[in-house]
Motif scaffolding. Sequence first.
Motif, mmCIF file in Angstrom:
data_model
loop_
_atom_site.group_PDB
_atom_site.id
_atom_site.type_symbol
_atom_site.label_atom_id
_atom_site.label_comp_id
_atom_site.label_asym_id
_atom_site.label_seq_id
_atom_site.Cartn_x
_atom_site.Cartn_y
_atom_site.Cartn_z
ATOM 1 N N CYS A 77 0.845 -1.192 0.000
ATOM 2 C CA CYS A 77 0.000 0.000 0.000
ATOM 3 C C CYS A 77 0.880 1.240 0.000
ATOM 4 O O CYS A 77 2.038 1.203 0.376
ATOM 5 C CB CYS A 77 -0.921 -0.006 1.209
ATOM 6 S SG CYS A 77 -0.044 -0.039 2.764
ATOM 7 N N ASN A 78 0.317 2.301 -0.467
ATOM 8 C CA ASN A 78 1.045 3.568 -0.489
ATOM 9 C C ASN A 78 0.773 4.320 0.804
ATOM 10 O O ASN A 78 -0.308 4.843 1.007
ATOM 11 C CB ASN A 78 0.594 4.418 -1.679
ATOM 12 C CG ASN A 78 1.156 3.903 -2.981
ATOM 13 O OD1 ASN A 78 2.319 3.547 -3.041
ATOM 14 N ND2 ASN A 78 0.335 3.850 -4.008
ATOM 15 N N ILE A 79 1.753 4.329 1.673
ATOM 16 C CA ILE A 79 1.638 5.036 2.936
ATOM 17 C C ILE A 79 2.440 6.327 2.795
ATOM 18 O O ILE A 79 3.582 6.308 2.340
ATOM 19 C CB ILE A 79 2.192 4.179 4.097
ATOM 20 C CG1 ILE A 79 1.373 2.905 4.226
ATOM 21 C CG2 ILE A 79 2.210 4.971 5.385
ATOM 22 C CD1 ILE A 79 1.961 1.896 5.182
ATOM 23 N N LYS A 80 1.852 7.429 3.186
ATOM 24 C CA LYS A 80 2.545 8.712 3.080
ATOM 25 C C LYS A 80 3.621 8.807 4.161
ATOM 26 O O LYS A 80 3.362 8.578 5.328
ATOM 27 C CB LYS A 80 1.552 9.860 3.205
ATOM 28 C CG LYS A 80 2.148 11.163 2.784
ATOM 29 C CD LYS A 80 1.073 12.115 2.332
ATOM 30 C CE LYS A 80 1.748 13.402 1.958
ATOM 31 N NZ LYS A 80 1.343 13.938 0.720
ATOM 32 N N THR A 81 4.819 9.117 3.732
ATOM 33 C CA THR A 81 5.961 9.209 4.613
ATOM 34 C C THR A 81 6.495 10.633 4.587
ATOM 35 O O THR A 81 6.489 11.276 3.538
ATOM 36 C CB THR A 81 7.076 8.242 4.138
ATOM 37 O OG1 THR A 81 6.543 6.926 4.073
ATOM 38 C CG2 THR A 81 8.263 8.243 5.068
ATOM 39 N N LEU A 82 6.966 11.101 5.701
ATOM 40 C CA LEU A 82 7.606 12.404 5.768
ATOM 41 C C LEU A 82 9.103 12.187 5.568
ATOM 42 O O LEU A 82 9.730 11.432 6.312
ATOM 43 C CB LEU A 82 7.341 13.058 7.126
ATOM 44 C CG LEU A 82 7.867 14.462 7.300
ATOM 45 C CD1 LEU A 82 7.203 15.426 6.324
ATOM 46 C CD2 LEU A 82 7.613 14.928 8.722
ATOM 47 N N PHE A 83 9.665 12.805 4.546
ATOM 48 C CA PHE A 83 11.092 12.705 4.266
ATOM 49 C C PHE A 83 11.750 14.033 4.627
ATOM 50 O O PHE A 83 11.393 15.081 4.101
ATOM 51 C CB PHE A 83 11.345 12.413 2.785
ATOM 52 C CG PHE A 83 10.906 11.048 2.357
ATOM 53 C CD1 PHE A 83 11.728 9.953 2.526
ATOM 54 C CD2 PHE A 83 9.656 10.858 1.791
ATOM 55 C CE1 PHE A 83 11.317 8.689 2.145
ATOM 56 C CE2 PHE A 83 9.239 9.604 1.397
ATOM 57 C CZ PHE A 83 10.070 8.517 1.577
ATOM 58 N N SER A 84 12.686 13.971 5.547
ATOM 59 C CA SER A 84 13.470 15.148 5.914
ATOM 60 C C SER A 84 14.710 15.161 5.038
ATOM 61 O O SER A 84 15.267 14.107 4.730
ATOM 62 C CB SER A 84 13.898 15.060 7.378
ATOM 63 O OG SER A 84 12.773 15.000 8.220
ATOM 64 N N TYR A 85 15.131 16.349 4.653
ATOM 65 C CA TYR A 85 16.368 16.422 3.879
ATOM 66 C C TYR A 85 17.204 17.606 4.316
ATOM 67 O O TYR A 85 16.717 18.572 4.874
ATOM 68 C CB TYR A 85 16.088 16.481 2.374
ATOM 69 C CG TYR A 85 15.676 17.844 1.872
ATOM 70 C CD1 TYR A 85 16.623 18.758 1.422
ATOM 71 C CD2 TYR A 85 14.334 18.222 1.845
ATOM 72 C CE1 TYR A 85 16.244 20.016 0.970
ATOM 73 C CE2 TYR A 85 13.952 19.472 1.397
ATOM 74 C CZ TYR A 85 14.915 20.364 0.961
ATOM 75 O OH TYR A 85 14.537 21.610 0.522
ATOM 76 N N GLU A 86 18.491 17.471 4.043
ATOM 77 C CA GLU A 86 19.430 18.562 4.261
ATOM 78 C C GLU A 86 20.532 18.407 3.224
ATOM 79 O O GLU A 86 20.902 17.290 2.858
ATOM 80 C CB GLU A 86 20.010 18.512 5.686
ATOM 81 C CG GLU A 86 21.103 19.514 5.969
ATOM 82 C CD GLU A 86 20.684 20.982 5.903
ATOM 83 O OE1 GLU A 86 19.911 21.355 4.987
ATOM 84 O OE2 GLU A 86 21.147 21.769 6.728
ATOM 85 N N GLU A 87 21.028 19.517 2.762
ATOM 86 C CA GLU A 87 22.160 19.519 1.847
ATOM 87 C C GLU A 87 23.386 19.993 2.624
ATOM 88 O O GLU A 87 23.275 20.815 3.528
ATOM 89 C CB GLU A 87 21.887 20.456 0.665
ATOM 90 C CG GLU A 87 20.730 19.968 -0.192
ATOM 91 C CD GLU A 87 20.274 20.976 -1.237
ATOM 92 O OE1 GLU A 87 20.346 20.650 -2.423
ATOM 93 O OE2 GLU A 87 19.862 22.088 -0.834
ATOM 94 N N MET A 88 24.534 19.435 2.275
ATOM 95 C CA MET A 88 25.767 19.825 2.952
ATOM 96 C C MET A 88 26.910 19.841 1.953
ATOM 97 O O MET A 88 26.867 19.151 0.936
ATOM 98 C CB MET A 88 26.093 18.865 4.108
ATOM 99 C CG MET A 88 26.488 17.466 3.677
ATOM 100 S SD MET A 88 26.990 16.376 5.035
ATOM 101 C CE MET A 88 28.633 16.993 5.419
ATOM 102 N N ASP A 89 27.914 20.628 2.250
ATOM 103 C CA ASP A 89 29.132 20.629 1.455
ATOM 104 C C ASP A 89 30.038 19.530 1.972
ATOM 105 O O ASP A 89 30.039 19.224 3.168
ATOM 106 C CB ASP A 89 29.839 21.978 1.551
ATOM 107 C CG ASP A 89 29.068 23.075 0.832
ATOM 108 O OD1 ASP A 89 28.471 22.794 -0.221
ATOM 109 O OD2 ASP A 89 29.068 24.211 1.340
ATOM 110 N N SER A 90 30.803 18.941 1.066
ATOM 111 C CA SER A 90 31.760 17.904 1.439
ATOM 112 C C SER A 90 32.979 18.060 0.532
ATOM 113 O O SER A 90 32.923 18.804 -0.452
ATOM 114 C CB SER A 90 31.132 16.512 1.263
ATOM 115 O OG SER A 90 31.155 16.123 -0.106
#
Length: 179
Positions: free
Chosen positions: A2-15
């Motif tokens: 089933c398609n369950i809605k998920t909360l995706f957190s993101y962050e961008e960083m320099d490396s």
Amino acid sequence: MCNIKTLFSYEEMDSPMGPLTVIATQNGVCRIDFGSLEENLPSLQSWMSKHYLKGELIHSPEKLKPVVDQLASYFSGNLQQFTIPLDLYGTPFQIKVWEELKGIPYGATCSYKDIAQGIGAPKAVRAVGSANNKNPVPIIIPCHRVVGSNGALVGYGGGLDKKELLLNIELQNFIPKSS
């Protein structure tokens, strides 16, 4: 599924290898992509679709600060083992390979054949290579530590220059444990 809605957190960083995008669910880091979120959005959407994931991306610097801090410590040579929860999506075989990769010590390398033997599938060298290539959490799951049987640097989803950079960081900062 089933398609369950998920909360995706993101962050961008320099490396040292350019921008990284870290993506996590409430359970842990599920992806690290080379490049910005904008660059990776098509592959992220394809990955979500493949794994029957629907969700919303939320920029969450505070939530991902511990992950970014550990990655920064790794890049500066001050961290040899990550303590970040992961939320992996893949086939049972891929997950088995990724778990085996986590056992490769900092500063060491092993071959695809070694990994295949380690998971009890000595003839599955090519399948191990494919699973290694699909590792969704490079650096934390150290697929860069896998080399060819002759010790040559072969295959890395981010490019061989990134693999070489990661291995050099580890070689420069490796301190063997005294016995």
